[in-house]
Motif scaffolding. Structure first.
Motif, PDB file in Angstrom:
ATOM      1  N   GLU A 247     -15.733  27.005  14.686  1.00  0.00           N
ATOM      2  CA  GLU A 247     -14.611  27.916  14.454  1.00  0.00           C
ATOM      3  C   GLU A 247     -13.423  27.426  15.273  1.00  0.00           C
ATOM      4  O   GLU A 247     -13.591  26.948  16.398  1.00  0.00           O
ATOM      5  CB  GLU A 247     -14.970  29.339  14.890  1.00  0.00           C
ATOM      6  CG  GLU A 247     -16.076  29.979  14.074  1.00  0.00           C
ATOM      7  CD  GLU A 247     -15.652  30.322  12.663  1.00  0.00           C
ATOM      8  OE1 GLU A 247     -14.487  30.751  12.471  1.00  0.00           O
ATOM      9  OE2 GLU A 247     -16.465  30.140  11.754  1.00  0.00           O
TER      10      GLU A 247
ATOM     11  N   SER B 193     -10.097  28.014  17.512  1.00  0.00           N
ATOM     12  CA  SER B 193      -9.408  28.986  18.351  1.00  0.00           C
ATOM     13  C   SER B 193      -8.130  28.328  18.856  1.00  0.00           C
ATOM     14  O   SER B 193      -8.007  27.102  18.840  1.00  0.00           O
ATOM     15  CB  SER B 193     -10.288  29.422  19.521  1.00  0.00           C
ATOM     16  OG  SER B 193     -10.504  28.340  20.401  1.00  0.00           O
TER      17      SER B 193
ATOM     18  N   GLU C  50      -5.263  31.263   9.314  1.00  0.00           N
ATOM     19  CA  GLU C  50      -6.325  32.240   9.544  1.00  0.00           C
ATOM     20  C   GLU C  50      -6.313  33.300   8.457  1.00  0.00           C
ATOM     21  O   GLU C  50      -7.359  33.710   7.970  1.00  0.00           O
ATOM     22  CB  GLU C  50      -6.161  32.903  10.915  1.00  0.00           C
ATOM     23  CG  GLU C  50      -6.627  32.055  12.065  1.00  0.00           C
ATOM     24  CD  GLU C  50      -6.581  32.812  13.382  1.00  0.00           C
ATOM     25  OE1 GLU C  50      -5.770  33.747  13.534  1.00  0.00           O
ATOM     26  OE2 GLU C  50      -7.384  32.452  14.254  1.00  0.00           O
TER      27      GLU C  50
END
Length: 92
Positions: free
Chosen positions: A25, A27, A81
């Motif tokens: 993922e 970030s 996102e």
């Protein structure tokens, strides 16, 4: 002979983030600044612009992290996102 790195100039990093891979993922961490650095390595000088982030009470080069992926504008990262969330909703 070892590498020697000197910061020649810093520029604000407002609106930019360093993107990291956290177990598949992505970030993001806000950039504090971009640094124009000059590195001397075995008599060869190179200059690069490198991103810097806060790490506790210190400011470090973001691209030194093993999981560093890229630098991106915050608005573009947030937009990406939102696109991923829409794709996940469409698949459900």
């Amino acid at each position: 002979m070892s590498k020697q790195t000197n910061i020649l100039q810093i520029l604000p990093g407002n609106g930019w983030v360093a993107v990291y891979d956290e177990s598949g993922e992505e970030s993001a961490a806000p950039l504090v600044c971009f640094a124009l650095v000059e590195t001397l390595d075995n008599g060869n000088k190179t200059q690069d612009v490198r991103p810097m982030c806060a790490d506790g009470k210190r400011i470090v080069f973001a691209d030194d992290a093993a999981n560093f992926v890229r630098v991106e504008e915050l608005a573009e990262f947030e937009e990406g996102e939102e696109d991923e969330e829409e794709e996940e909703d469409a698949e459900a």
